[in-house]
Motif scaffolding. Structure first.
Motif, PDB file in Angstrom:
ATOM      1  N   GLY A  81       0.811  -1.214   0.000  1.00 57.61           N
ATOM      2  CA  GLY A  81       0.000   0.000   0.000  1.00 57.61           C
ATOM      3  C   GLY A  81       0.843   1.263   0.000  1.00 57.61           C
ATOM      4  O   GLY A  81       0.491   2.267  -0.631  1.00 57.61           O
ATOM      5  N   VAL A  82       1.980   1.219   0.698  1.00 58.50           N
ATOM      6  CA  VAL A  82       2.891   2.368   0.708  1.00 58.50           C
ATOM      7  C   VAL A  82       3.380   2.661  -0.703  1.00 58.50           C
ATOM      8  O   VAL A  82       3.382   3.810  -1.164  1.00 58.50           O
ATOM      9  N   GLY A  83       3.785   1.605  -1.416  1.00 57.43           N
ATOM     10  CA  GLY A  83       4.253   1.792  -2.784  1.00 57.43           C
ATOM     11  C   GLY A  83       3.183   2.346  -3.689  1.00 57.43           C
ATOM     12  O   GLY A  83       3.429   3.262  -4.495  1.00 57.43           O
ATOM     13  N   VAL A  84       1.968   1.809  -3.570  1.00 57.19           N
ATOM     14  CA  VAL A  84       0.858   2.305  -4.383  1.00 57.19           C
ATOM     15  C   VAL A  84       0.567   3.765  -4.056  1.00 57.19           C
ATOM     16  O   VAL A  84       0.309   4.584  -4.942  1.00 57.19           O
ATOM     17  N   ALA A  85       0.629   4.122  -2.774  1.00 61.48           N
ATOM     18  CA  ALA A  85       0.384   5.505  -2.361  1.00 61.48           C
ATOM     19  C   ALA A  85       1.391   6.463  -2.973  1.00 61.48           C
ATOM     20  O   ALA A  85       1.048   7.559  -3.425  1.00 61.48           O
ATOM     21  N   LEU A  86       2.664   6.061  -3.000  1.00 60.19           N
ATOM     22  CA  LEU A  86       3.696   6.912  -3.575  1.00 60.19           C
ATOM     23  C   LEU A  86       3.462   7.145  -5.062  1.00 60.19           C
ATOM     24  O   LEU A  86       3.630   8.260  -5.566  1.00 60.19           O
ATOM     25  N   VAL A  87       3.053   6.102  -5.762  1.00 59.37           N
ATOM     26  CA  VAL A  87       2.776   6.238  -7.192  1.00 59.37           C
ATOM     27  C   VAL A  87       1.542   7.108  -7.418  1.00 59.37           C
ATOM     28  O   VAL A  87       1.533   7.986  -8.283  1.00 59.37           O
ATOM     29  N   ALA A  88       0.496   6.870  -6.632  1.00 56.51           N
ATOM     30  CA  ALA A  88      -0.736   7.660  -6.781  1.00 56.51           C
ATOM     31  C   ALA A  88      -0.489   9.132  -6.472  1.00 56.51           C
ATOM     32  O   ALA A  88      -1.011  10.023  -7.147  1.00 56.51           O
ATOM     33  N   ALA A  89       0.321   9.402  -5.446  1.00 60.97           N
ATOM     34  CA  ALA A  89       0.640  10.788  -5.101  1.00 60.97           C
ATOM     35  C   ALA A  89       1.442  11.447  -6.212  1.00 60.97           C
ATOM     36  O   ALA A  89       1.193  12.603  -6.580  1.00 60.97           O
ATOM     37  N   ALA A  90       2.410  10.722  -6.771  1.00 63.62           N
ATOM     38  CA  ALA A  90       3.218  11.277  -7.856  1.00 63.62           C
ATOM     39  C   ALA A  90       2.348  11.597  -9.068  1.00 63.62           C
ATOM     40  O   ALA A  90       2.507  12.646  -9.707  1.00 63.62           O
ATOM     41  N   GLU A  91       1.410  10.705  -9.378  1.00 63.21           N
ATOM     42  CA  GLU A  91       0.514  10.934 -10.517  1.00 63.21           C
ATOM     43  C   GLU A  91      -0.327  12.185 -10.305  1.00 63.21           C
ATOM     44  O   GLU A  91      -0.640  12.908 -11.258  1.00 63.21           O
ATOM     45  N   ALA A  92      -0.656  12.470  -9.031  1.00 60.82           N
ATOM     46  CA  ALA A  92      -1.466  13.652  -8.697  1.00 60.82           C
ATOM     47  C   ALA A  92      -0.603  14.889  -8.444  1.00 60.82           C
ATOM     48  O   ALA A  92      -1.134  15.933  -8.090  1.00 60.82           O
ATOM     49  N   LYS A  93       0.719  14.744  -8.623  1.00 61.68           N
ATOM     50  CA  LYS A  93       1.673  15.829  -8.359  1.00 61.68           C
ATOM     51  C   LYS A  93       1.549  16.327  -6.915  1.00 61.68           C
ATOM     52  O   LYS A  93       1.533  17.511  -6.631  1.00 61.68           O
TER      53      LYS A  93
END
Length: 210
Positions: free
Chosen positions: A137-149
C-alpha cells in the motif's frame, strides 16, 4: 506518463505549510491504497489519516522531529494488524462471499487452510507478514501521489510504541509501520530538491532468466 511522474517525485525534505492538498486528491490516493493487492486479499492493515495539527505535532516529537509531518497538510499512518485471528480471517472471507453473492467450495477450503495455519504461527510472525502487505500500500500511495503531483515522504524513523499510544492503535489491534506526510514541496530550504535521482543501472538491478 508514469515514468515521468516517478522521475518527478522524491523524498521531499521541506514542505510548504501554506499549501493544502485538495480533498479530491487525498481521496484518490486513499482509494488507490484501498485497491492495492494483499496476500490472500486479507487487507491486514489500515490507514489513519491525520490532519489535526496538535496530534501531528505529538507524532513529530516521536519521529525525530521530522518537519514534513507538520509542514504537510495531511499525514498517513500505515498500521498493520498485530495478529491474524480467526475473527479477522473469517470477516474478510465472509465479505468476499457477500459482495460476490456466491459461496465457492475451493474458496471455503482455502479459508480453512488459512484458519488452520495463520493463527497458530504466533503474533510476531503474523505482524511482520501483515506489515509486508502494508508496504504494498505504501508503494501504491507513492505512485498515486506522484501521478497527482502531490509530494509524499515515506518515513520509518519514528518510535512505533509512542505513535501507537498517541493514536490508540493498540486498542484496535494495530501497530504502526510507516508514516507518510503529504503536501507540496518548498524548494527553498530543501537540500534534496535539485539533486539528481540516483538509482542503480538497469543492468545491475534487473536479472533476466531465459
Amino acid at each position: 506518463m508514469l515514468i515521468d511522474d516517478l522521475n518527478w517525485r522524491y523524498a521531499t525534505k521541506k514542505m510548504d505549510a501554506t499549501k493544502v492538498v485538495p480533498e479530491e486528491k487525498i481521496a484518490s490516493i486513499l482509494e488507490a491504497i484501498r485497491l492495492a493487492p494483499t496476500s490472500s486479499g486479507l487487507q491486514p492493515y489500515e490507514v489513519i489519516l491525520v490532519t489535526n495539527l496538535e496530534v501531528r505535532a505529538q507524532i513529530q516529537a516521536a519521529a525525530w522531529n521530522q518537519a514534513q509531518i507538520t509542514e504537510g497538510s495531511h499525514l498517513l499512518v500505515f498500521a498493520a494488524w498485530d495478529d491474524y485471528t480467526v475473527e479477522r480471517i473469517n470477516t474478510m472471507f465472509d465479505l468476499v462471499n457477500d459482495v460476490r453473492g456466491i459461496k465457492n467450495e475451493g474458496w471455503e477450503n482455502y479459508r480453512q487452510m488459512l484458519l488452520s495455519t495463520y493463527p497458530q504461527r504466533g503474533s510476531e510472525v503474523n505482524y511482520h507478514h501483515a506489515a509486508r502487505q502494508a508496504y504494498i500500500g505504501v508503494g501504491v500511495a507513492l505512485v498515486a501521489a506522484a501521478e497527482a503531483k502531490v509530494d509524499a515522504t515515506p518515513m520509518e524513523g519514528f518510535d512505533p510504541p509512542a505513535i501507537d499510544k498517541i493514536l490508540g492503535l493498540n486498542k484496535r489491534g494495530l501497530r504502526s509501520v510507516v508514516l507518510m506526510p503529504l503536501g507540496y514541496r518548498k524548494e527553498e530550504g530543501d537540500w534534496l530538491v535539485n539533486l539528481k535521482k540516483v538509482r542503480r543501472q538497469t543492468r545491475d538491478f534487473i536479472t533476466e532468466v531465459h
